[in-house]
Design an enzyme around this catalytic site. Structure first.
Site: not given
Ligand SMILES: Cc1ncc(COP(=O)(O)O)c(C=O)c1O
Length: 405
Positions: A123, A192, A217-218, A364
């Site tokens: 990511f 992560d 939030y997911k 997705r």
């Molecule tokens: C795997 C992953 N890591 C980190 C994040 C980013 O998180 P944040 O916006 O809370 O920094 C996301 C956001 O979709 C994500 O999918």
């Protein structure tokens, strides 16, 4: 397939939970992996916090409503969902900020080593945070494809930084095996868990993981921009030094001392004042997911995605699966490759099936099992097949990209 779907919905032990979410009529929501749906209890809880705790209690509520302990309390509730002890998890900041704090903390724990090893296509924020620390002269970023990760674990690597469920493909990493390999090389590991927490069972303690972060939030349904979480194994608490030494991480914030003294345990991960409204909403989502149970959610998510694939296959070979075909090798999502995936996703949304698009060519679809039905799978597969068969995605309006999708 529709008959089978109806029979499976009737026998589904999680069916009752759908009613605990506020879902719009006529929508099949396959994007709970990006923004989880709204639990019905969130609105009333937030109204209580806003009008009662804030409106009436005013500043007294930091104590009387225990606002001050919210990061620890909510973190403690997330802990069992990821195989951690309550005092090892805190809810705070965004995933990006927690990554920054923990990558920096890990580098400080491995003096003489500067490399943070990750994979290309991780990511973006995970990689950008390493890049930011590299620009400060504190880190060196090394990327290796997943099959070459173990071979790249040498004596220069301070930290292995990986995402358990890949955001684009849903492919899983083996947390226990990679953690063990990193430790053999003297490196620490940061996982992560953004696409894991609340969807897949993980046992950070059994894997011997050092650090983890993840989104609220997911699959935890904490609401847009919900606070994230951070995990640090207890054995690292005493030595942990993170660079965002804000006053809320101080051992005695209300002593207003000039010098920083880190707080006990996970408290030192805090930086500024906790976002009370966001934490209150997150707590409702976490409570609901904990009540249903991750093991049951995971079992149903595998059944849903498998059933979706069968419904699609029933209509012929229409679209290429990018996710691992083995349900045990993927998270709670299915990704498909299509050269016009963006337009396909827009045509689906116009039919009430909300999934999303990821660059460059991925459609997705996330399966949040707390509120999805088998009948939704049959209907969504039918819509996808029709959009593709009829070439509906070719309509010019579906090709126009909005700034945020
Ligand atoms: C795997 C992953 N890591 C980190 C994040 C980013 O998180 P944040 O916006 O809370 O920094 C996301 C956001 O979709 C994500 O999918």
């Amino acid at each position: 397939m529709l008959e089978e779907a109806r029979a499976r919905d009737a026998a589904d032990p999680l069916a009752e939970y759908r009613d605990r979410f506020a879902l719009p009529q006529g929508v099949i929501y396959l994007d709970g992996n990006s923004l989880g749906a709204l639990p019905k209890a969130t609105a009333s809880r937030l109204s209580e916090v806003v009008t009662g705790e804030w409106g009436e209690g005013l500043i007294r509520s930091w104590n009387s409503a225990e606002w001050i302990g919210l990061p620890q309390r909510v973190g403690g509730k997330i802990a069992p969902l990821i195989g951690a002890a309550p005092h090892e998890v805190i809810a705070a900041d965004s995933t990006s900020v927690n990554l920054f704090k923990l990558i920096a903390a890990a580098l400080a724990m491995r003096p003489g080593r500067k490399v943070v090893l990750s994979e290309p296509g991780n990511f973006p924020t995970d990689l950008y945070m390493v890049e930011g620390l590299a620009r400060q002269g504190l880190a060196e970023c090394r990327l290796a494809p997943r099959e070459a990760l173990v071979g790249n674990l040498d004596e220069s690597v301070a930290l292995l930084l990986l995402t358990h469920v890949h955001y684009r493909t849903g492919a899983l990493h083996d947390i226990a095996a990679l953690t063990a390999a990193a430790h053999r090389a003297g490196a620490l590991v940061l996982w992560d868990l953004s696409h894991t927490a609340g969807a897949l069972p993980v046992d950070l303690a059994a894997a011997g993981a050092d650090f983890a972060v993840g989104c609220g939030y997911k699959y935890l349904n904490g609401g847009p921009g919900a606070p994230a979480f951070a995990y640090v194994a207890e054995r690292h608490h005493a030595a942990l030094e993170q660079p965002l030494t804000g006053w809320m991480g101080h051992a005695q914030p209300f002593a207003f001392a000039d010098a920083y003294v880190p707080g006990e345990g996970m408290t030192r991960l805090l930086c500024g004042t906790p976002p009370v409204l966001g934490l209150a909403a997150l707590e409702v989502g976490v409570d609901l997911i904990a009540e249903i149970g991750v093991a049951r959610l995971y079992a149903k998510s595998r059944e849903l995605s498998d059933f979706f694939l069968r419904c699609l296959a029933d209509r012929g070979p229409i679209v290429e699966l990018v996710s691992p075909p083995d349900p045990a090798a993927r998270g709670s999502q299915l990704s498909f490759r299509h050269p016009h995936a963006y337009a396909v996703s827009q045509a689906l949304i116009a039919r009430g099936v909300i999934g999303d698009f990821r660059e460059p060519d991925v459609l997705r679809l996330g399966f949040a099992p707390a509120y999805l039905r088998f009948a939704d799978m049959e209907t969504a597969a039918r819509h996808l097949a029709e959009v593709l068969d009829k070439g509906e995605w070719r309509r010019p309006k579906f090709a126009e990209r909005a700034a945020v999708t």
